[in-house]
Motif scaffolding. Structure first.
Motif, PDB file in Angstrom:
ATOM      1  N   LEU A 208       0.826  -1.209   0.000  1.00 44.00           N
ATOM      2  CA  LEU A 208       0.000   0.000   0.000  1.00 44.00           C
ATOM      3  C   LEU A 208       0.859   1.259   0.000  1.00 44.00           C
ATOM      4  O   LEU A 208       0.548   2.241  -0.677  1.00 44.00           O
ATOM      5  CB  LEU A 208      -0.912   0.006   1.229  1.00 44.00           C
ATOM      6  CG  LEU A 208      -2.228  -0.773   1.096  1.00 44.00           C
ATOM      7  CD1 LEU A 208      -2.913  -0.853   2.438  1.00 44.00           C
ATOM      8  CD2 LEU A 208      -3.137  -0.105   0.074  1.00 44.00           C
ATOM      9  N   GLY A 209       1.945   1.200   0.777  1.00 40.76           N
ATOM     10  CA  GLY A 209       2.841   2.356   0.817  1.00 40.76           C
ATOM     11  C   GLY A 209       3.454   2.636  -0.541  1.00 40.76           C
ATOM     12  O   GLY A 209       3.529   3.787  -0.981  1.00 40.76           O
ATOM     13  N   ASP A 210       3.907   1.557  -1.223  1.00 43.06           N
ATOM     14  CA  ASP A 210       4.481   1.715  -2.569  1.00 43.06           C
ATOM     15  C   ASP A 210       3.458   2.354  -3.507  1.00 43.06           C
ATOM     16  O   ASP A 210       3.773   3.285  -4.261  1.00 43.06           O
ATOM     17  CB  ASP A 210       4.891   0.359  -3.146  1.00 43.06           C
ATOM     18  CG  ASP A 210       6.020  -0.310  -2.381  1.00 43.06           C
ATOM     19  OD1 ASP A 210       6.777   0.421  -1.707  1.00 43.06           O
ATOM     20  OD2 ASP A 210       6.135  -1.544  -2.459  1.00 43.06           O
ATOM     21  N   LEU A 211       2.234   1.817  -3.485  1.00 40.58           N
ATOM     22  CA  LEU A 211       1.192   2.282  -4.402  1.00 40.58           C
ATOM     23  C   LEU A 211       0.825   3.733  -4.128  1.00 40.58           C
ATOM     24  O   LEU A 211       0.674   4.537  -5.058  1.00 40.58           O
ATOM     25  CB  LEU A 211      -0.046   1.390  -4.255  1.00 40.58           C
ATOM     26  CG  LEU A 211      -1.184   1.621  -5.244  1.00 40.58           C
ATOM     27  CD1 LEU A 211      -0.720   1.415  -6.678  1.00 40.58           C
ATOM     28  CD2 LEU A 211      -2.363   0.689  -4.929  1.00 40.58           C
ATOM     29  N   ARG A 321      14.152  -1.823   6.474  1.00 39.09           N
ATOM     30  CA  ARG A 321      13.590  -0.729   5.674  1.00 39.09           C
ATOM     31  C   ARG A 321      13.056  -1.228   4.342  1.00 39.09           C
ATOM     32  O   ARG A 321      13.457  -2.289   3.858  1.00 39.09           O
ATOM     33  CB  ARG A 321      14.664   0.345   5.418  1.00 39.09           C
ATOM     34  CG  ARG A 321      15.263   0.920   6.688  1.00 39.09           C
ATOM     35  CD  ARG A 321      16.469   1.797   6.407  1.00 39.09           C
ATOM     36  NE  ARG A 321      17.072   2.275   7.645  1.00 39.09           N
ATOM     37  CZ  ARG A 321      16.724   3.415   8.249  1.00 39.09           C
ATOM     38  NH1 ARG A 321      15.798   4.188   7.709  1.00 39.09           N
ATOM     39  NH2 ARG A 321      17.297   3.786   9.374  1.00 39.09           N
ATOM     40  N   ASP A 322      12.176  -0.424   3.738  1.00 39.16           N
ATOM     41  CA  ASP A 322      11.676  -0.756   2.409  1.00 39.16           C
ATOM     42  C   ASP A 322      12.498  -0.031   1.344  1.00 39.16           C
ATOM     43  O   ASP A 322      13.553   0.557   1.647  1.00 39.16           O
ATOM     44  CB  ASP A 322      10.189  -0.410   2.288  1.00 39.16           C
ATOM     45  CG  ASP A 322       9.914   1.097   2.446  1.00 39.16           C
ATOM     46  OD1 ASP A 322      10.883   1.899   2.458  1.00 39.16           O
ATOM     47  OD2 ASP A 322       8.729   1.461   2.551  1.00 39.16           O
ATOM     48  N   GLY A 323      12.015  -0.076   0.097  1.00 36.12           N
ATOM     49  CA  GLY A 323      12.781   0.499  -1.009  1.00 36.12           C
ATOM     50  C   GLY A 323      12.988   1.991  -0.911  1.00 36.12           C
ATOM     51  O   GLY A 323      13.928   2.534  -1.506  1.00 36.12           O
ATOM     52  N   SER A 324      12.127   2.702  -0.167  1.00 41.79           N
ATOM     53  CA  SER A 324      12.285   4.152  -0.007  1.00 41.79           C
ATOM     54  C   SER A 324      13.073   4.502   1.251  1.00 41.79           C
ATOM     55  O   SER A 324      13.104   5.657   1.665  1.00 41.79           O
ATOM     56  CB  SER A 324      10.907   4.816   0.043  1.00 41.79           C
ATOM     57  OG  SER A 324      10.188   4.386   1.178  1.00 41.79           O
ATOM     58  N   GLN A 325      13.690   3.486   1.865  1.00 39.92           N
ATOM     59  CA  GLN A 325      14.487   3.641   3.096  1.00 39.92           C
ATOM     60  C   GLN A 325      13.654   4.023   4.311  1.00 39.92           C
ATOM     61  O   GLN A 325      14.173   4.492   5.317  1.00 39.92           O
ATOM     62  CB  GLN A 325      15.612   4.674   2.893  1.00 39.92           C
ATOM     63  CG  GLN A 325      16.659   4.234   1.895  1.00 39.92           C
ATOM     64  CD  GLN A 325      17.267   2.879   2.278  1.00 39.92           C
ATOM     65  OE1 GLN A 325      17.879   2.753   3.328  1.00 39.92           O
ATOM     66  NE2 GLN A 325      17.087   1.874   1.437  1.00 39.92           N
ATOM     67  N   LYS A 326      12.352   3.781   4.226  1.00 39.50           N
ATOM     68  CA  LYS A 326      11.480   3.982   5.381  1.00 39.50           C
ATOM     69  C   LYS A 326      11.531   2.740   6.262  1.00 39.50           C
ATOM     70  O   LYS A 326      11.448   1.615   5.770  1.00 39.50           O
ATOM     71  CB  LYS A 326      10.042   4.225   4.916  1.00 39.50           C
ATOM     72  CG  LYS A 326       9.040   4.342   6.059  1.00 39.50           C
ATOM     73  CD  LYS A 326       7.619   4.357   5.526  1.00 39.50           C
ATOM     74  CE  LYS A 326       6.610   4.311   6.667  1.00 39.50           C
ATOM     75  NZ  LYS A 326       5.223   4.183   6.173  1.00 39.50           N
ATOM     76  N   LYS A 353      19.552  -6.317   7.605  1.00 39.09           N
ATOM     77  CA  LYS A 353      20.037  -5.730   6.348  1.00 39.09           C
ATOM     78  C   LYS A 353      19.635  -6.580   5.144  1.00 39.09           C
ATOM     79  O   LYS A 353      19.312  -6.044   4.075  1.00 39.09           O
ATOM     80  CB  LYS A 353      21.559  -5.572   6.412  1.00 39.09           C
ATOM     81  CG  LYS A 353      21.992  -4.445   7.348  1.00 39.09           C
ATOM     82  CD  LYS A 353      23.500  -4.389   7.510  1.00 39.09           C
ATOM     83  CE  LYS A 353      23.900  -3.237   8.439  1.00 39.09           C
ATOM     84  NZ  LYS A 353      25.339  -3.223   8.731  1.00 39.09           N
ATOM     85  N   VAL A 354      19.640  -7.913   5.300  1.00 35.18           N
ATOM     86  CA  VAL A 354      19.212  -8.787   4.206  1.00 35.18           C
ATOM     87  C   VAL A 354      17.736  -8.560   3.893  1.00 35.18           C
ATOM     88  O   VAL A 354      17.340  -8.440   2.725  1.00 35.18           O
ATOM     89  CB  VAL A 354      19.474 -10.271   4.548  1.00 35.18           C
ATOM     90  CG1 VAL A 354      18.820 -11.189   3.514  1.00 35.18           C
ATOM     91  CG2 VAL A 354      20.968 -10.547   4.613  1.00 35.18           C
ATOM     92  N   ILE A 355      16.898  -8.490   4.932  1.00 35.37           N
ATOM     93  CA  ILE A 355      15.470  -8.228   4.727  1.00 35.37           C
ATOM     94  C   ILE A 355      15.275  -6.881   4.033  1.00 35.37           C
ATOM     95  O   ILE A 355      14.457  -6.743   3.114  1.00 35.37           O
ATOM     96  CB  ILE A 355      14.719  -8.245   6.072  1.00 35.37           C
ATOM     97  CG1 ILE A 355      14.679  -9.668   6.647  1.00 35.37           C
ATOM     98  CG2 ILE A 355      13.306  -7.708   5.913  1.00 35.37           C
ATOM     99  CD1 ILE A 355      13.813 -10.636   5.874  1.00 35.37           C
ATOM    100  N   GLU A 360      13.927  -3.729  -0.744  1.00 32.45           N
ATOM    101  CA  GLU A 360      14.374  -2.678  -1.664  1.00 32.45           C
ATOM    102  C   GLU A 360      14.269  -3.129  -3.117  1.00 32.45           C
ATOM    103  O   GLU A 360      13.889  -2.356  -4.009  1.00 32.45           O
ATOM    104  CB  GLU A 360      15.805  -2.281  -1.333  1.00 32.45           C
ATOM    105  CG  GLU A 360      16.347  -1.148  -2.192  1.00 32.45           C
ATOM    106  CD  GLU A 360      17.759  -0.759  -1.804  1.00 32.45           C
ATOM    107  OE1 GLU A 360      18.357   0.030  -2.532  1.00 32.45           O
ATOM    108  OE2 GLU A 360      18.245  -1.271  -0.771  1.00 32.45           O
ATOM    109  N   LYS A 361      14.601  -4.403  -3.356  1.00 33.33           N
ATOM    110  CA  LYS A 361      14.599  -4.916  -4.734  1.00 33.33           C
ATOM    111  C   LYS A 361      13.270  -5.540  -5.122  1.00 33.33           C
ATOM    112  O   LYS A 361      13.148  -6.113  -6.209  1.00 33.33           O
ATOM    113  CB  LYS A 361      15.720  -5.958  -4.886  1.00 33.33           C
ATOM    114  CG  LYS A 361      17.112  -5.361  -4.728  1.00 33.33           C
ATOM    115  CD  LYS A 361      18.187  -6.449  -4.777  1.00 33.33           C
ATOM    116  CE  LYS A 361      19.578  -5.829  -4.575  1.00 33.33           C
ATOM    117  NZ  LYS A 361      20.626  -6.863  -4.568  1.00 33.33           N
TER     118      LYS A 361
END
Length: 363
Positions: A208-211, A321-326, A353-355, A360-361
């Protein structure tokens, strides 16, 4: 664990700062022995393992000073000593030599996390991370994240009456959530279908955050494709679902590990209290969420936090964190205060860090 005694934090800090090399070495040996065995250490045993020649009498004098500083205590009538929670905190902050994650361990963590994430849900990967940390630490592996991190498969707007609709969210893991939405006045009849089609064309594999972030950055495109009221519907629908999906969820694996190392009846009572703590999910989630406040690994020891004030437990946790570093969640280990901090701290840090890299990817 026992209280440290009638010493103010200021006097404790001053006493700790004044420790000489001999006192520090004796203190180190007491703590490291406790972390390894859980047993009190006496002066006679210390005289055999210290790197410098000291008589048991000299060691007892140093131990008395360490006890006066609030760093160690004598359990019951034992001649040996254990570290207090103040002592453990001092050791962790000032003396702990953090190990490193070996190349083999890095490869194993990467492989397990990516296998769990590939073709499965994020929750599956997080459960695997929790189980992995439990196996490494012999404690309980814990993860907290929000439902807004679930990857979406489909979204639909269903009209209930002229002023309200239901937003139906279907995640990749098959879970379904429904949220009520107030409709703008004068909304065209086909707007609900149009809004759903617009979002579903962009939804696959996104949270949802990505969208929501994508719609914000592509607002002009949305306004070209949709009329003003339908565009408002899209934004209102996302706002409703994101706001309601911030419910925190807790994943715990390996509680049974905590029963493997009982040494006395009081240990069983401590574990019973810790199980009770883990069942109080709101308090565990609140504590884990405190680890979101900074970079890297956080360590909580015993009664420093009210959650563990009775069970005398520790928690080692790190955010991911997610792809936006949040920061979108926290993972870690809960167990007795004699956790192997030197080994578990880098394992928790690397797994987080792996998660983060997987998120992120987009897996």
């Amino acid at each position: 664990m026992h209280a440290t005694g009638p010493f103010s934090p200021l006097s404790e800090t001053r006493a700790i700062a004044e420790l000489n090399d001999r006192s520090r070495e004796i203190f180190r040996q007491i703590v490291e022995s406790y972390l390894m065995t859980g047993e009190p250490v006496g002066s006679r045993h210390l005289s055999r393992i210290l790197p410098m020649p000291l008589s048991p009498a000299s060691i007892r004098n140093v131990m008395a000073d360490l006890e006066a500083a609030g760093l160690i205590f004598a359990p019951h009538t034992s001649a040996g000593r254990l570290p207090t929670e103040t002592g453990l905190r001092f050791f962790v902050d000032a003396m702990l030599e953090i190990g490193d994650v070996t190349a083999d361990e890095r490869s194993r963590i990467e492989a397990q996390m990516r296998a769990a994430a590939s073709g499965h849900t994020l929750e599956t990967a997080l459960a695997e991370a929790s189980a992995l940390l439990s196996g490494v630490s012999r404690g309980a592996g814990v993860v907290v994240t929000s439902k807004s991190n679930a990857r979406l498969k489909h979204i639909e707007f269903v009209r209930l009456d002229p002023t309200r609709a239901l937003v139906v969210l279907v995640s990749e893991d098959g879970s379904v959530e429904n949220r009520l939405l107030d409709l703008p006045a004068g909304l065209p009849a086909g707007a609900l279908v149009e809004a759903g089609n617009f979002l579903n064309a962009r939804i696959q594999g996104k949270t949802l955050g990505d969208l929501t972030r994508e719609i914000v950055t592509r607002r002009e495109e949305m306004e070209r494709e949709l009329d003003a009221l339908t565009a408002r519907l899209v934004e209102a629908g996302l706002a409703t679902t994101v706001g309601s999906a911030e419910t925190r969820q807790l994943i715990v694996r390996g509680q049974a590990n905590l029963l493997d190392d009982l040494k006395a009846a009081e240990d069983l009572e401590r574990i019973r209290l810790l199980f009770s703590d883990l069942e109080t999910q709101t308090d565990v989630i609140d504590l884990l969420s405190r680890a979101e406040g900074g970079e890297g690994v956080r360590i909580f020891i015993g009664s420093e936090n009210k959650l563990f004030s009775l069970s005398g437990s520790s928690m080692i946790a790190a955010p991911f964190r997610d792809g936006s570093q949040k920061i979108v969640g926290v993972l870690g280990v809960i167990g007795p205060t004699r956790l192997n901090y030197a080994r578990i701290v880098p394992m928790v840090d690397y797994t987080a860090k792996v998660i983060s890299r997987i998120l992120e990817k987009g897996r």
